[in-house]
Each structure stands twice: as structure tokens, then as C-alpha cells.
Design a protein around this motif. Structure first.
Motif, PDB file in Angstrom:
ATOM      1  N   ARG A 197       0.818  -1.211   0.000  1.00 45.10           N
ATOM      2  CA  ARG A 197       0.000   0.000   0.000  1.00 45.10           C
ATOM      3  C   ARG A 197       0.850   1.258   0.000  1.00 45.10           C
ATOM      4  O   ARG A 197       0.407   2.312  -0.453  1.00 45.10           O
ATOM      5  N   ALA A 198       2.081   1.159   0.515  1.00 47.05           N
ATOM      6  CA  ALA A 198       2.935   2.340   0.638  1.00 47.05           C
ATOM      7  C   ALA A 198       3.488   2.787  -0.706  1.00 47.05           C
ATOM      8  O   ALA A 198       4.214   3.773  -0.779  1.00 47.05           O
ATOM      9  N   GLY A 199       3.188   2.060  -1.750  1.00 46.74           N
ATOM     10  CA  GLY A 199       3.600   2.499  -3.071  1.00 46.74           C
ATOM     11  C   GLY A 199       5.042   2.177  -3.402  1.00 46.74           C
ATOM     12  O   GLY A 199       5.725   2.986  -4.033  1.00 46.74           O
ATOM     13  N   PHE A 200       5.518   0.988  -2.960  1.00 43.68           N
ATOM     14  CA  PHE A 200       6.869   0.560  -3.335  1.00 43.68           C
ATOM     15  C   PHE A 200       6.791   0.123  -4.794  1.00 43.68           C
ATOM     16  O   PHE A 200       6.755  -1.054  -5.135  1.00 43.68           O
ATOM     17  N   SER A 201       6.748   1.121  -5.680  1.00 43.77           N
ATOM     18  CA  SER A 201       6.324   0.914  -7.065  1.00 43.77           C
ATOM     19  C   SER A 201       7.361   0.212  -7.935  1.00 43.77           C
ATOM     20  O   SER A 201       7.060  -0.165  -9.066  1.00 43.77           O
ATOM     21  N   LEU A 202       8.571   0.029  -7.419  1.00 45.90           N
ATOM     22  CA  LEU A 202       9.578  -0.648  -8.225  1.00 45.90           C
ATOM     23  C   LEU A 202       9.210  -2.110  -8.469  1.00 45.90           C
ATOM     24  O   LEU A 202       9.607  -2.704  -9.460  1.00 45.90           O
ATOM     25  N   ILE A 203       8.448  -2.682  -7.559  1.00 50.33           N
ATOM     26  CA  ILE A 203       8.109  -4.098  -7.668  1.00 50.33           C
ATOM     27  C   ILE A 203       6.754  -4.264  -8.339  1.00 50.33           C
ATOM     28  O   ILE A 203       5.772  -3.620  -7.975  1.00 50.33           O
ATOM     29  N   ASP A 204       6.721  -5.145  -9.320  1.00 48.41           N
ATOM     30  CA  ASP A 204       5.477  -5.502  -9.982  1.00 48.41           C
ATOM     31  C   ASP A 204       4.933  -6.731  -9.270  1.00 48.41           C
ATOM     32  O   ASP A 204       5.311  -7.858  -9.549  1.00 48.41           O
ATOM     33  N   TRP A 205       4.039  -6.493  -8.292  1.00 44.49           N
ATOM     34  CA  TRP A 205       3.512  -7.586  -7.486  1.00 44.49           C
ATOM     35  C   TRP A 205       2.642  -8.508  -8.336  1.00 44.49           C
ATOM     36  O   TRP A 205       2.035  -8.061  -9.293  1.00 44.49           O
ATOM     37  N   PRO A 206       2.534  -9.792  -7.986  1.00 43.74           N
ATOM     38  CA  PRO A 206       3.130 -10.476  -6.844  1.00 43.74           C
ATOM     39  C   PRO A 206       4.600 -10.820  -7.087  1.00 43.74           C
ATOM     40  O   PRO A 206       5.067 -10.871  -8.230  1.00 43.74           O
ATOM     41  N   TYR A 207       5.312 -11.075  -5.996  1.00 42.51           N
ATOM     42  CA  TYR A 207       6.716 -11.464  -6.053  1.00 42.51           C
ATOM     43  C   TYR A 207       6.812 -12.861  -6.669  1.00 42.51           C
ATOM     44  O   TYR A 207       6.071 -13.777  -6.314  1.00 42.51           O
ATOM     45  N   VAL A 208       7.770 -13.012  -7.607  1.00 43.71           N
ATOM     46  CA  VAL A 208       7.915 -14.262  -8.350  1.00 43.71           C
ATOM     47  C   VAL A 208       9.359 -14.737  -8.283  1.00 43.71           C
ATOM     48  O   VAL A 208      10.298 -13.931  -8.396  1.00 43.71           O
ATOM     49  N   GLU A 209       9.548 -16.024  -8.083  1.00 42.07           N
ATOM     50  CA  GLU A 209      10.881 -16.637  -8.166  1.00 42.07           C
ATOM     51  C   GLU A 209      10.783 -17.943  -8.947  1.00 42.07           C
ATOM     52  O   GLU A 209       9.690 -18.413  -9.265  1.00 42.07           O
ATOM     53  N   GLY A 210      11.950 -18.513  -9.267  1.00 43.25           N
ATOM     54  CA  GLY A 210      11.937 -19.743 -10.040  1.00 43.25           C
ATOM     55  C   GLY A 210      13.223 -20.527  -9.905  1.00 43.25           C
ATOM     56  O   GLY A 210      14.277 -19.985  -9.543  1.00 43.25           O
ATOM     57  N   LEU A 211      13.131 -21.806 -10.195  1.00 38.68           N
ATOM     58  CA  LEU A 211      14.274 -22.705 -10.196  1.00 38.68           C
ATOM     59  C   LEU A 211      14.226 -23.572 -11.445  1.00 38.68           C
ATOM     60  O   LEU A 211      13.143 -23.887 -11.956  1.00 38.68           O
ATOM     61  N   ARG A 212      15.400 -23.958 -11.922  1.00 34.04           N
ATOM     62  CA  ARG A 212      15.472 -24.993 -12.930  1.00 34.04           C
ATOM     63  C   ARG A 212      15.059 -26.310 -12.269  1.00 34.04           C
ATOM     64  O   ARG A 212      15.244 -26.489 -11.064  1.00 34.04           O
TER      65      ARG A 212
END
Length: 336
Positions: A197-212
Motif C-alpha cells: 500500500r505504501a507504493g513501493f512501485s519498483l516491484i510488480d507484485w506479486p513477487y515471483v521466483e523460479g528454479l530450474r
């Protein structure tokens, strides 16, 4: 070597809980509270193990977690490694959904609702669907793994986790041969996550990660639901997080709500934000500096930049013997 990895998924008939014991587990747990001599009862030895960590705050855990704690597999303390104090491990975190400062998750995460919790399984897999955490863990025995956790910001911790090898869950879900990667997604619930809500706009939510896929099924890769002998605190990724100890900490995604088996390499959050600074693999490597700081040395917490806790960073965070074969033939400076 920091750890001895137990064989995951092994369960002998002698380890199966008798039906009568299972049906009376609530009475057993209540009796534990009333009994000062519970550690002398062999069937409750795992609960005694769970209370061995000093300074650990008590929190309400779901019933299924308490049940599994009775029969967890505990690990001996590592030689030459001091565990990070519980308070440091739970009050010095990066979890930007709750704010950008290290203390924000501990201050604000209590409002996140973690029961009930479901995880969507989809993609190239034979058993897709919406699963509860209890369903995902039902056939498995909790294992303790004491791992180094190395942040990309050059500070490490040593944490005792409780969870199951991710490989066992993947085997049960039965991905198809088309699945080459596993994509993970964090909860995005702005009404309970003030950092969003605070507008941490650098991140395009949701947070995503991955592994081979070969990284995901490696024996060290853990799907964790606890730490320090207790259920995960919200600020540490309750109720379900990944722990990949040879990679920088941002790969160990928290509060997972979706696991997807995909054909193509997923675009991860930090890779999308700053591809020149954060690669897909994010393996700990003292020879490859972050563009804004060196990775050659690290500051073990708790401590300061001028404390004796400054030490040399180890390749793959000290797990090179176990994981270096995964990257044979790769240019680790290019495929960072």
C-alpha cells in the motif's frame, strides 16, 4: 561440511504412528503442558527437541503442525557454526510486502492471515489443483535442516529450518516431461501487507521466483514450514517458504501461494527489475561482484562492519561439493 542430508521420504513401518496414539494426540499435547517430566517419555522426545532453542517466542501453530512436530527428524548442531539468535533471524528481514526496512516485517506482518492457506498447483503437471498446506505435507515427516542463509547484501545467518525436501512433493505432483522449470509466487494481499500500500512501485507484485527443475529436486532444496523448532513466524514467510541454501536469500521465496511447472525460464521479480544486477541463478559466488558492492566477504549476523564476524564468502555458500555439478560447463560470471 555444515550438514548431513538425510534421505527424504523414508518411513519404516516401525515409524508409523499407532492409530490410538494419533486419535489421542490432543490429550497427549495437553498432558505435555501439565507434566514437568515430559522429556523422559520416549514418545515425546521430539517435542523436547523442539524446545531446545533459547529465546524462541511461542506462537500458536495449526493442529497439523503440532501433530507432525511429535515425529520430526532432528539434526545435530553443526560443528564450527554458531546459530543466529532467534531474535536476529526474526527481526532482521527483507520482506518488501511489509516495508523496505529490515524491521518492517516484524513490525507489520502479524496482521497477515495464514489460516486457512492454500497453494495453487498448475502448469505442466499431472496433479494440478488447489491444495492446503496440510495436504501438501500430509504424507511426509518434517525434517530439520541447519543451513547457512546468505543475503545478496553480504550478510549471512545460520538457521535451523523445519520442512520437507521439495523433491518429494514434486514427485507426488508428477510434472510432465515438458516441465523444465518451477515458478513460485508469493501472496499479494495489500490490505494485510502495508508495504504494498505504501507504493513501493519498483516491484510488480506479486513477487515471483523460479528454479530450474534439477535445482528444485536437489536434496538440499527445502520447502519450510518452521524454524527453531516452531512454526514459521509471519515475517519469515509463514506458512510456507522455499529454502535454497546455495543461492542468495531472495531466491528463497516466502509465503508461497502458487507453484507452477513451466516450459520456459520464468522471469523473476528482481531479474525483471534490475537484470544487470540480479540474474536468474543467483548462486553465491565470491568472484562475481554485485555492481554496487563486492561479494568476496560477508558480515555474519549479529555483528557490525567492524566486528570479527567479517569472513570470506564461500562459493555456493559452502555447498559446492553438493551442487557444483548442476552448473558444469556454465560460465558462472555470465549465468549469474
Amino acid at each position: 561440511m555444515l550438514i548431513k542430508v538425510p534421505d527424504g521420504g523414508e518411513c519404516r513401518e516401525s515409524q508409523v504412528t499407532p492409530e490410538e496414539t494419533y486419535l489421542n494426540r490432543r490429550r497427549v499435547l495437553k498432558g505435555l503442558v501439565a507434566s514437568a517430566a515430559f522429556s523422559t517419555v520416549p514418545s515425546l522426545s521430539s517435542l523436547a527437541e523442539a524446545s531446545r532453542y533459547a529465546g524462541v517466542a511461542v506462537a500458536k501453530a495449526p493442529a497439523w503442525f503440532d501433530d507432525k512436530l511429535l515425529h520430526a527428524q532432528w539434526q545435530a548442531s553443526p560443528d564450527g557454526e554458531s546459530l543466529t539468535p532467534f531474535r536476529d533471524a526474526t527481526h532482521y528481514n527483507n520482506f518488501y510486502e511489509f516495508g523496505p526496512d529490515k524491521g518492517d516485517p516484524a513490525r507489520h506482518a502479524a496482521g497477515m492471515v495464514t489460516e486457512p492457506w492454500t497453494v495453487m498447483i498448475d502448469g505442466e503437471v499431472e496433479r494440478p489443483g488447489q491444495y492446503s498446506v496440510e495436504d501438501l505435507f500430509a504424507p511426509s515427516r518434517l525434517q530439520e535442516r541447519i543451513y547457512r542463509l546468505r543475503c545478496v547484501e553480504a550478510w549471512p545467518m545460520v538457521i535451523p529450518w523445519l520442512g520437507i525436501p521439495l523433491a518429494g512433493l514434486i514427485e507426488r505432483l508428477a510434472p510432465t516431461s515438458a516441465a523444465k522449470y518451477v515458478r513460485f509466487e508469493t501472496l499479494a494481499r495489500p490490505e494485510q501487507m502495508p508495504g504494498m500500500r505504501a507504493g513501493f512501485s519498483l516491484i510488480d507484485w506479486p513477487y515471483v521466483e523460479g528454479l530450474r527443475m534439477d535445482e528444485a529436486v536437489h536434496p538440499l532444496t527445502l520447502l519450510a514450514v518452521g524454524m527453531y523448532g516452531r512454526v514459521l513466524p509471519n515475517q519469515n514467510g509463514a506458512p510456507l517458504r522455499l529454502v535454497v541454501p546455495w543461492k542468495y536469500g531472495f531466491k528463497s521465496i516466502k509465503s508461497i501461494v502458487r507453484i507452477s511447472f513451466v516450459r520456459e525460464q520464468p522471469k523473476t521479480t528482481w531479474q525483471a527489475m534490475a537484470p544487470d544486477e540480479y540474474g536468474f541463478y543467483a548462486n553465491v559466488n565470491p568472484q562475481v561482484s554485485h555492481p554496487r558492492w563486492s561479494q568476496a566477504r560477508e558480515r555474519r549476523l549479529p555483528g557490525s562492519l567492524f566486528s570479527p564476524n567479517i569472513r570470506q564468502t564461500q562459493l555456493f555458500n559452502g555447498y559446492a561439493d553438493q551442487v557444483s555439478h548442476l552448473y558444469a560447463g556454465m560460465d558462472l560470471a555470465r549465468d549469474y
